[in-house]
Scaffold this active site. Structure first.
Site, PDB file in Angstrom:
ATOM      1  N   GLU A 276      13.002   1.314 -10.547  1.00  0.00           N
ATOM      2  CA  GLU A 276      12.115   1.751 -10.250  1.00  0.00           C
ATOM      3  C   GLU A 276      12.318   2.145  -8.189  1.00  0.00           C
ATOM      4  O   GLU A 276      11.933   1.505  -7.342  1.00  0.00           O
ATOM      5  CB  GLU A 276      10.912   1.500 -10.306  1.00  0.00           C
ATOM      6  N   GLY A 278      12.046   3.104  -4.291  1.00  0.00           N
ATOM      7  CA  GLY A 278      11.343   4.218  -4.289  1.00  0.00           C
ATOM      8  C   GLY A 278      12.275   4.994  -2.646  1.00  0.00           C
ATOM      9  O   GLY A 278      12.325   6.044  -2.584  1.00  0.00           O
ATOM     10  N   ARG A 279      12.263   3.609  -1.903  1.00  0.00           N
ATOM     11  CA  ARG A 279      12.767   4.028  -0.111  1.00  0.00           C
ATOM     12  C   ARG A 279      14.138   5.023  -0.372  1.00  0.00           C
ATOM     13  O   ARG A 279      13.967   5.848   0.304  1.00  0.00           O
ATOM     14  CB  ARG A 279      12.722   3.115  -0.014  1.00  0.00           C
ATOM     15  N   TYR A 319       5.654  -3.474  10.355  1.00  0.00           N
ATOM     16  CA  TYR A 319       7.196  -4.290   9.765  1.00  0.00           C
ATOM     17  C   TYR A 319       8.089  -4.603  11.100  1.00  0.00           C
ATOM     18  O   TYR A 319       9.503  -4.760  11.460  1.00  0.00           O
ATOM     19  CB  TYR A 319       7.262  -3.517   8.624  1.00  0.00           C
ATOM     20  N   CYS A 346      -5.004   3.705  21.233  1.00  0.00           N
ATOM     21  CA  CYS A 346      -5.537   3.329  21.070  1.00  0.00           C
ATOM     22  C   CYS A 346      -5.620   1.417  21.815  1.00  0.00           C
ATOM     23  O   CYS A 346      -6.181   0.699  20.049  1.00  0.00           O
ATOM     24  CB  CYS A 346      -7.082   2.662  21.833  1.00  0.00           C
ATOM     25  N   GLU A 347      -4.231   1.335  20.933  1.00  0.00           N
ATOM     26  CA  GLU A 347      -3.800   0.142  20.476  1.00  0.00           C
ATOM     27  C   GLU A 347      -2.305  -0.589  21.381  1.00  0.00           C
ATOM     28  O   GLU A 347      -2.052   0.671  21.394  1.00  0.00           O
ATOM     29  CB  GLU A 347      -3.548   0.137  18.676  1.00  0.00           C
ATOM     30  N   TYR A 375       7.602   5.963   2.756  1.00  0.00           N
ATOM     31  CA  TYR A 375       6.122   4.415   3.980  1.00  0.00           C
ATOM     32  C   TYR A 375       5.743   5.131   5.183  1.00  0.00           C
ATOM     33  O   TYR A 375       5.419   4.161   5.767  1.00  0.00           O
ATOM     34  CB  TYR A 375       6.764   3.293   3.862  1.00  0.00           C
TER      35      TYR A 375
HETATM   36  C1  PLP Z   1       7.642  -0.436  -3.940  1.00  0.00           C
HETATM   37  C2  PLP Z   1       7.347  -0.543  -5.484  1.00  0.00           C
HETATM   38  C3  PLP Z   1       8.917  -0.008  -6.019  1.00  0.00           C
HETATM   39  C4  PLP Z   1       9.578   0.176  -4.752  1.00  0.00           C
HETATM   40  O1  PLP Z   1      10.552  -0.587  -3.607  1.00  0.00           O
HETATM   41  P1  PLP Z   1      11.677   0.765  -3.107  1.00  0.00           P
HETATM   42  O2  PLP Z   1      11.742  -0.600  -1.849  1.00  0.00           O
HETATM   43  O3  PLP Z   1      10.742   1.345  -2.254  1.00  0.00           O
HETATM   44  O4  PLP Z   1      12.677   0.976  -3.324  1.00  0.00           O
HETATM   45  C5  PLP Z   1       9.203  -0.411  -7.372  1.00  0.00           C
HETATM   46  N1  PLP Z   1       8.982  -1.129  -7.728  1.00  0.00           N
HETATM   47  C6  PLP Z   1       7.332  -2.217  -7.985  1.00  0.00           C
HETATM   48  C7  PLP Z   1       7.245  -2.959  -8.826  1.00  0.00           C
HETATM   49  C8  PLP Z   1       7.368  -1.575  -6.177  1.00  0.00           C
HETATM   50  O5  PLP Z   1       5.896  -2.426  -5.946  1.00  0.00           O
END
Ligand code: PLP
Length: 417
Positions: A276, A278-279, A319, A346-347, A375
């Site tokens: 899975e 993402g990043r 982060y 304003c932070e 993100y």
């Molecule tokens: C956020 C998330 C991802 C993706 O993570 P990355 O670090 O962006 O690759 C995959 N699986 C689950 C369950 C997540 O919460």
């Protein structure tokens, strides 16, 4: 090494074939700029590395859920990892196949579960016994069999920022791996379920894949124990988490290095590997393009105030994340100075960089805040009643508006006085 989709061409930072200053002129600033082929090449790196292994890559929608990006990945055959009903809606709108969707997340509502079952998603990654009971009940009402995996917490320290580390026992995520067999056994007694998978996700921005491999080892041992209990486990989902280089010195392990080290562990197990990411699919293929509003000096400090702010990109504030900040035009910046790059919100937390060595920029200059494809926009807000930025997707020499800039009217949509 995969190619950087952002390069200087004739002194101007460009995305694929398009100069960023022309994007700023046409679409204004701040604007997120994404590189289509950059995203595709990173997705393909997973596909290529996994060839010969039964697998399914489910892009984690929460990293960047713009329809244009989901559509590009759907056309490439990606599956999707979602954490809400809203993300499932987006996947469907983008032409993604619900049958390739896995539903993760620690708190799914009954409505979301029903929606996902009606859309016939691939499976649920479950994080508690109560959730499994809900899925069983709703699937039974609908006369369906829901495929589920249980997300276990392998108690591996992901050694990343505490807010994006998820695999320790003390975290809210998953079911303790030591209690997992009992949870699986109880789930197996419920109607309406096909218990076919084990999943985990230990954290994000892992430059070193060792913790992921360690988690894989522990989870594979669990699969063997579950099979010994006659549970027909077919899917092993190792989540996402591979990191990207945010700083010039960062060395992120390439996807194929990770997979080649994983491969021997899977040999002969007859498991379909799910990932899975993402990043690592989208981060490097996005920048946030901003214009310098003014430069000011307070005491000993220089401030570069830009027209983007923490509401557009919150990672530095949330982060303490580092983003490289580079001028769009290379020339005319012979001298350098040290400055904080901040937005107009304003932070005090509204900054993109602190004490950063920068070319001597002046009002009107364009800056690119790099590695902002993941993100970034998804965490944006309207704080300070700032309309959210435009998003564009560059495809070679073409620029597609992936989301138009918000107008003032968007700010009050749904409100009444
Ligand atoms: C956020 C998330 C991802 C993706 O993570 P990355 O670090 O962006 O690759 C995959 N699986 C689950 C369950 C997540 O919460």
């Amino acid at each position: 090494m995969l190619n950087d989709p952002f390069t200087y061409q004739a002194g101007v930072l460009s995305c694929e074939g398009v100069a960023l200053d022309s994007i700023a002129t046409e679409f204004g600033t701040p604007t997120y700029v994404y590189a289509k082929h950059g995203i595709l090449s990173r997705f393909s790196a997973y596909e290529n590395a996994l060839s010969g292994l039964p697998h399914r890559i489910c892009y984690s929608v929460k990293a960047n859920s713009n329809l244009a990006i989901l559509a590009v990945l759907a056309k490439q055959g990606a599956g999707f990892d979602i954490v809400s009903g809203g993300e499932l809606f987006r996947v469907i709108q983008a032409g993604g196949d619900p049958r390739s969707v896995v539903f993760s997340g620690v708190g799914k509502t009954p409505e979301e579960i029903r929606f996902a079952l009606e859309q016939r998603i691939h499976s649920f990654n479950c994080e508690s016994e109560s959730e499994i009971e809900w899925i069983s009940k709703i699937a039974t009402e609908l006369g369906q069999t829901a495929s589920i995996a249980i997300r276990v917490n392998p108690d591996v320290d992901a050694v990343t920022h505490p807010y994006i580390s998820t695999g320790l026992r003390e975290h809210k995520f998953g079911v303790d791996i030591h209690a997992a067999e009992a949870t699986y056994t109880r789930a197996a007694q419920l109607p309406g379920l096909a218990i076919e998978g084990v999943s985990c996700h230990i954290g994000s921005q892992l430059l070193d894949p060792d913790p992921l491999l360690q988690a894989a080892g522990k989870v594979i041992e669990l699969v063997k124990r579950l099979r010994a209990l006659n549970l027909p486990i077919r899917y092993l989902d190792l989540g996402g988490g591979l990191g990207v280089p945010y700083r010039p010195g960062d060395r992120a392990a390439p996807v194929n290095t990770f997979i080649e080290r994983l491969r021997p562990k899977l040999e002969g197990l007859n498991l379909t590997l799910m990932l899975e990411p993402g990043r690592s699919v989208v981060a490097e293929s996005g920048v946030l393009l901003a214009r310098v509003l003014l430069v000011k000096r307070n005491g000993e400090k220089n401030f570069v105030i830009v027209d983007a702010a923490m509401n557009d990109l919150i990672r530095p504030a949330l982060y303490q994340a580092h983003h490289e900040i580079v001028p769009v035009r290379q020339c005319g910046h012979e001298s350098h100075f040290r400055a904080d790059v901040v937005g107009p919100v304003c932070e005090t937390g509204d900054f993109f960089a602190r004490g950063r060595e920068l070319p001597a920029v002046k009002p009107g200059d364009l800056l690119a805040i790099r590695t902002a494809g993941a993100y970034g926009f998804v965490l944006s807000s309207n704080y300070n009643s700032r309309p959210r930025p435009c998003e564009v997707l560059v495809d070679g020499n073409d620029v597609h508006i992936a989301r138009r800039r918000e107008q003032f009217a968007d700010l009050i949509r749904g409100e009444s006085a």
